[in-house]
Design a protein around this motif. Structure first.
Motif, PDB file in Angstrom:
ATOM      1  N   PRO A  47       0.834  -1.210   0.000  1.00 13.87           N
ATOM      2  CA  PRO A  47       0.000   0.000   0.000  1.00 13.87           C
ATOM      3  C   PRO A  47       0.863   1.252   0.000  1.00 13.87           C
ATOM      4  O   PRO A  47       1.973   1.261   0.541  1.00 13.87           O
ATOM      5  CB  PRO A  47      -0.813  -0.132   1.297  1.00 13.87           C
ATOM      6  CG  PRO A  47       0.006  -1.030   2.164  1.00 13.87           C
ATOM      7  CD  PRO A  47       0.703  -1.985   1.244  1.00 13.87           C
ATOM      8  N   LEU A  48       0.350   2.294  -0.622  1.00  9.80           N
ATOM      9  CA  LEU A  48       1.065   3.562  -0.703  1.00  9.80           C
ATOM     10  C   LEU A  48       0.518   4.537   0.332  1.00  9.80           C
ATOM     11  O   LEU A  48      -0.674   4.506   0.661  1.00  9.80           O
ATOM     12  CB  LEU A  48       0.919   4.172  -2.091  1.00  9.80           C
ATOM     13  CG  LEU A  48       1.469   3.351  -3.257  1.00  9.80           C
ATOM     14  CD1 LEU A  48       1.114   4.026  -4.584  1.00  9.80           C
ATOM     15  CD2 LEU A  48       2.978   3.191  -3.137  1.00  9.80           C
ATOM     16  N   GLU A  49       1.369   5.399   0.821  1.00 10.72           N
ATOM     17  CA  GLU A  49       0.922   6.429   1.761  1.00 10.72           C
ATOM     18  C   GLU A  49       0.039   7.425   1.020  1.00 10.72           C
ATOM     19  O   GLU A  49       0.417   7.939  -0.037  1.00 10.72           O
ATOM     20  CB  GLU A  49       2.124   7.143   2.357  1.00 10.72           C
ATOM     21  CG  GLU A  49       1.755   8.181   3.405  1.00 10.72           C
ATOM     22  CD  GLU A  49       2.976   8.849   3.996  1.00 10.72           C
ATOM     23  OE1 GLU A  49       2.797   9.902   4.634  1.00 10.72           O
ATOM     24  OE2 GLU A  49       4.092   8.325   3.815  1.00 10.72           O
ATOM     25  N   PRO A  50      -1.157   7.707   1.513  1.00  9.49           N
ATOM     26  CA  PRO A  50      -2.066   8.631   0.820  1.00  9.49           C
ATOM     27  C   PRO A  50      -1.496  10.041   0.728  1.00  9.49           C
ATOM     28  O   PRO A  50      -0.721  10.474   1.593  1.00  9.49           O
ATOM     29  CB  PRO A  50      -3.321   8.614   1.693  1.00  9.49           C
ATOM     30  CG  PRO A  50      -3.226   7.352   2.486  1.00  9.49           C
ATOM     31  CD  PRO A  50      -1.765   7.138   2.718  1.00  9.49           C
ATOM     32  N   PHE A  51      -1.845  10.733  -0.334  1.00 13.46           N
ATOM     33  CA  PHE A  51      -1.527  12.143  -0.455  1.00 13.46           C
ATOM     34  C   PHE A  51      -2.573  12.832  -1.312  1.00 13.46           C
ATOM     35  O   PHE A  51      -3.464  12.197  -1.867  1.00 13.46           O
ATOM     36  CB  PHE A  51      -0.107  12.371  -0.989  1.00 13.46           C
ATOM     37  CG  PHE A  51       0.168  11.781  -2.342  1.00 13.46           C
ATOM     38  CD1 PHE A  51      -0.073  12.497  -3.510  1.00 13.46           C
ATOM     39  CD2 PHE A  51       0.690  10.497  -2.462  1.00 13.46           C
ATOM     40  CE1 PHE A  51       0.190  11.957  -4.757  1.00 13.46           C
ATOM     41  CE2 PHE A  51       0.973   9.948  -3.708  1.00 13.46           C
ATOM     42  CZ  PHE A  51       0.714  10.686  -4.862  1.00 13.46           C
TER      43      PHE A  51
END
Length: 407
Positions: A47-51
């Motif tokens: 999963p990617l860190e949200p931005f």
């Protein structure tokens, strides 16, 4: 049909603001953004860190197309087909009752099919080829949206995909207009599609380009562009054809010019902008003061915004401080290959309705840039010509001039 005026009679859009071109118009006039913190996901990938980004609702395409027959069609293609269908509806054209050899489809995209390409290979490596459906193969190429669109809408006159960076969809519209002028089709649906893919988000993380706040085009405090996504499609035809069927003409397609200068330094990028701007004005047979409004591609980048401002300043001179400018990416974000079509959509709406949208995010123009007129509120006026300009950090630039309905 050869040599006839090419006009725009239909607008279709599926965007973070909702379904339809009117939703885009309202958001631009209100400086209402759709930015929220999120991140794309992909099975078997971390999963990617949200931005911050501007995303389209998952159900947007199905509200136009229904759900039947969409399982084997990737998200980009669904959005693009839905936007094309909306453009046809607004123009009063039923493709099912047309000779299919009379209508074609041109699409501009940078990442079309990229996530499907990655998913296809990841699944084959992680779970084995027996888990991969052969029906997903056609979704893995840049040409998937245009191809799926032509199949679903039964279009046979032409099918083209352009991937000239952020100029892609503006080039698609311009090439589509040339196709009509040469009498090679009765109608062309042209525009762009981009989705904020897992691969794109991962690349921004890897390059340290994650935005820290909303975009601020040309602003003294600008930082980085904010990614967005959406699909915009315009319907093109000759003036004679539109008049014969009683269609409402929204705008006329004028001159187009494109240029490329290797992005060795900012000055080279600006030089490409100067060349395409001068080329379009020369082919239109006017000086810069003949332009009523500018729709720029500024997205809040320190370097590229400065290069575009430099190019506009060199070509427009003192007229730049008098010509109102709108940077739609302050509201919508950076749509990469679909950005030019979004700018063109805003330009067509301005010509048709006589009100220029303000630019969201721009509070204090960078004093190091040429003096520009960037309204903070909607600006009513008599706009006869609008200039749409795209400048990509790679050194690619395209310019399209649009005129009012009467040409």
């Amino acid at each position: 049909m050869s040599g006839s005026d090419v006009v725009i009679t239909g607008l279709g859009a599926i965007t973070p603001f909702g379904v339809g071109a009117a939703a885009v118009r309202q958001a631009l006039l209100e400086r209402r953004t759709a930015f929220a913190s999120s991140a794309p996901t992909m099975d078997a990938m971390p999963p990617l860190e949200p931005f911050l980004s501007a995303r389209v609702a998952e159900s947007a395409a199905s509200t136009v197309l229904g759900k039947k027959g969409l399982r084997a069609v990737n998200p980009e293609s669904q959005l693009f087909i839905a936007a094309a269908q909306l453009a046809l509806r607004e123009a009063g054209v039923d493709s099912a009752h047309l000779d299919p050899t009379h209508i074609g489809l041109f699409a501009g995209t940078v990442r079309g099919g990229l996530d499907e390409y990655l998913r296809y290979h990841i699944e084959s490596l992680v779970w084995g080829m027996h888990r991969v459906s052969a029906t997903r193969g056609p979704n893995t190429g840049f040409n998937a949206p245009a191809s799926h669109g032509s199949i679903r809408l039964k279009l046979q006159a032409a099918n083209m995909t352009l991937s000239s960076r952020t100029a892609a969809s503006l080039d698609a519209i311009s090439q589509g207009a040339d196709f009509i002028r040469k009498g090679r089709a009765r109608f062309i649906l042209a525009g762009g599609i981009e989705t904020f893919s897992y691969a794109a988000a991962d690349a921004l993380h890897a390059d340290g380009q994650v935005p820290s706040g909303p975009p601020r085009p040309y602003d003294a405090q600008r930082g980085r562009p904010v990614p967005g996504e959406g699909a915009v499609v315009l319907l093109l035809e000759t003036r004679e054809n539109a008049q014969a069927r009683g269609a409402k003409i929204l705008a006329t397609v004028g001159a187009w010019s494109t240029a490329f200068e290797p992005a060795i330094r900012g000055a080279s990028v600006a030089a490409a902008g100067v060349r395409s701007l001068k080329g379009a004005l020369s082919r239109e047979g006017i000086e810069a003061k003949g332009i009523g409004a500018i729709f720029s591609s500024a997205a809040g980048s320190v370097e590229t915004d400065a290069a575009e401002a430099q190019a506009l300043g060199e070509v427009f001179g003192p007229a730049l401080s008098e010509t109102p400018l709108c940077a739609v990416k302050g509201t919508a974000g950076e749509w990469d290959g679909a950005s030019g079509a979004l700018q063109a959509l805003a330009a067509v709406q301005t010509l048709a309705e006589g009100v220029l949208p303000p630019t969201a995010g721009t509070e204090s123009v960078d004093p190091a840039l040429p003096r520009m007129r960037i309204p903070k509120e909607p600006l009513a006026g008599t706009y006869q010509r609008a200039l749409v300009h795209v400048l990509d950090p790679s050194g690619r630039s395209s310019t399209l001039i649009l005129r009012g309905a009467e040409g």
